[in-house]
Enzyme design. Structure first.
Site, short mmCIF file in Angstrom:
data_model
loop_
_atom_site.label_atom_id
_atom_site.label_comp_id
_atom_site.label_asym_id
_atom_site.label_seq_id
_atom_site.Cartn_x
_atom_site.Cartn_y
_atom_site.Cartn_z
N SER A 21 -16.78 -2.50 -3.11
CA SER A 21 -16.01 -1.97 -4.03
C SER A 21 -16.80 -2.04 -5.23
CB SER A 21 -14.94 -2.95 -4.04
OG SER A 21 -13.96 -3.00 -3.10
N SER A 164 -2.01 3.45 -4.12
CA SER A 164 -3.40 3.33 -3.98
C SER A 164 -3.85 2.99 -5.35
CB SER A 164 -4.22 4.22 -3.30
OG SER A 164 -5.60 3.99 -3.24
N SER A 165 -4.47 1.80 -5.44
CA SER A 165 -5.20 1.57 -6.78
C SER A 165 -6.25 2.44 -7.30
CB SER A 165 -5.73 0.01 -6.98
OG SER A 165 -6.58 -0.04 -5.87
N SER A 192 -2.57 -3.62 -5.05
CA SER A 192 -4.04 -3.94 -5.08
C SER A 192 -4.57 -3.82 -6.36
CB SER A 192 -4.78 -2.66 -4.34
OG SER A 192 -4.02 -2.45 -3.04
N ASP A 316 -6.72 -5.58 1.85
CA ASP A 316 -7.76 -5.64 2.96
C ASP A 316 -7.99 -6.96 4.00
OD1 ASP A 316 -8.78 -3.21 2.49
OD2 ASP A 316 -10.32 -3.62 1.09
#
Length: 434
Positions: A21, A164-165, A192, A316
């Site tokens: 990330s 989704s972020s 998230s 995750d």
């Protein structure tokens, strides 16, 4: 590739891989700047290569050595690629490049592999349309291939935070390049959120200011982004990845007589650092020295106990948590995880299906999993990795505990942890690749 795994006891030390990330964001932010940036300890994987390759198409220049990646960015003037932007299997790359494409006058086509062409993008496309860009799905299903052209304009906009972020991160990183200020309101719960915090962390280190605000009503958040800002990340070192080391930590906590040290794990904005407190709550013998960046975990023979985990901020970790629950006493409940269904695959369905093959008592709910631990009756099986790196690595942990297990599509670990099997072998895992 198929991997076979036998029952193993783990001992030794392993270095945490660099954060995927943080690497995505460091590369993208460097491309958004104009000065040369030097990035250290980057994760070089299929996904991060996708971001680098896509940034090249927009005009960024990269120089690589074994120790460093140097990036010369395009600033607020990306060049519209003359070819289709193929981002492979990387959802982060797709979302970041979709927002970036809305800065260009020319029409840009973005696509990816079969998995990417099933992942939704409607909230991001809708918000880009609000902002004055042209953004739509070629097949009219919200999925890639996507067709985008600009130019997006500053102003006050809203976006759904529940899918989704990555949509929010993509906009937060591109809006500072606009000519005026932008306010982005998040509708509903921001799932998230720690990944957005990572975005803010990297942007701040590059000298860009994004202000998070609680709404006056107390319901939800918004982000205020000044325009005409300049990115300058300079010299930057990517931290270790908690998502990736969760598999190592879980395996050592589950398997009797195991003792493992994981290095290069320092505090950061990563939400998946929660794995340490989760393992503690489950009864694991685990400690974290934040100054030295070393996590120690061992198992002297005691069973872990199932707990209830809200996975809204840590999607995750869900595959790892599912395996932990299958081998623990009592019931493990994973909830608030419906957004996990929209990853590389439907990870709730995947883990319920595969762990059931091993004899696990697991129930799939709308937004999670309920697992009744009964490790004494679990057995090895021929498992499917669903072409998903996190499914493969989580199932590998289960295989280490019972042996006689095979997992297909194992090459997918290249997405986030290319040296996973080699690192596991170093600490005692019995692995055979076919």
């Amino acid at each position: 590739m198929i991997v076979s795994v036998q029952k193993s006891v783990l001992a030794g030390e392993v270095n945490a891989p660099a954060s995927k990330s943080y690497t995505h964001r460091a590369v993208f932010v460097s491309a958004l700047g104009t000065r040369k940036t030097h990035l250290y300890n980057c994760l070089i994987s299929d996904d991060t290569r996708s971001t680098m390759n896509a940034c090249r198409l927009f005009g960024a220049r990269f120089e690589e050595t074994p120790e460093m990646i140097s990036v010369t960015g395009f600033g607020k003037s990306p060049a519209a690629p003359n070819e289709t932007v193929d981002i492979g299997n990387s959802g982060t790359t797709l979302r970041f490049m979709t927002a970036l494409s809305a800065l260009c006058d020319k029409e840009i086509i973005l696509t990816g592999d079969e998995s990417i062409q099933k992942r939704p993008n409607v909230p991001l496309l809708s918000t880009l349309q609000q902002m004055g860009a042209t953004a739509y799905s070629k097949n009219n299903n919200g999925c890639a291939p996507l067709i985008v052209s600009g130019k997006m304009k500053p102003g006050k906009y809203s976006i759904d935070g529940g899918v989704s972020s990555q949509f929010i991160s993509a906009l937060l990183l591109t809006c500072p390049l606009l000519d005026g200020s932008t306010e982005l309101w998040i509708d509903g719960e921001l799932k998230s959120k720690p990944y957005v915090d990572i975005t803010l962390d990297v942007a701040e280190k590059a000298g860009v200011k994004i202000i998070e605000q609680n709404r006056s009503s107390g319901n939800g958040i918004s982000y205020k982004i000044e325009g005409s800002q300049i990115y300058n990340l300079g010299d930057y070192t990517v931290p270790g990845d908690f998502s990736s080391v969760s598999y190592v930590l879980a395996a050592a906590a589950l398997i009797p007589k195991s003792r493992v040290h994981v290095k290069n794990i320092f505090p950061s904005a990563q939400g998946d650092s929660a794995i340490i407190e989760i393992l503690k709550e489950m009864g694991a013998d685990i400690s974290w020295d934040k100054k030295t960046g070393v996590v120690c975990v061992s198992n002297s023979g005691k069973k872990l106990k199932g707990i209830c985990v809200d996975a809204g901020k840590t999607p995750d970790l869900v595959p790892t948590l599912a395996v932990l629950g299958a081998f623990s006493e009592g019931t493990m409940t994973i909830q608030n995880a419906e957004h996990v269904r929209f990853k590389e695959t439907d990870r709730l369905k995947a883990m319920a299906t595969e762990l059931s093959k091993m004899g696990a008592d697991i129930v799939e709910t709308k937004d999670g999993l309920i697992i009744s631990g009964k490790s004494s009756s679990l057995k090895g099986a021929n498992l499917c990795g669903w072409d998903d790196h996190r499914i493969v690595m989580a199932l590998f942990v289960a295989g280490l505990a019972v042996g006689n297990t095979t997992i297909d599509t194992a090459e997918s670990v290249r997405i986030s942890y290319p040296s996973f099997f080699e690192d596991m072998e170093k600490i005692g895992a019995y692995v055979e690749k076919q």
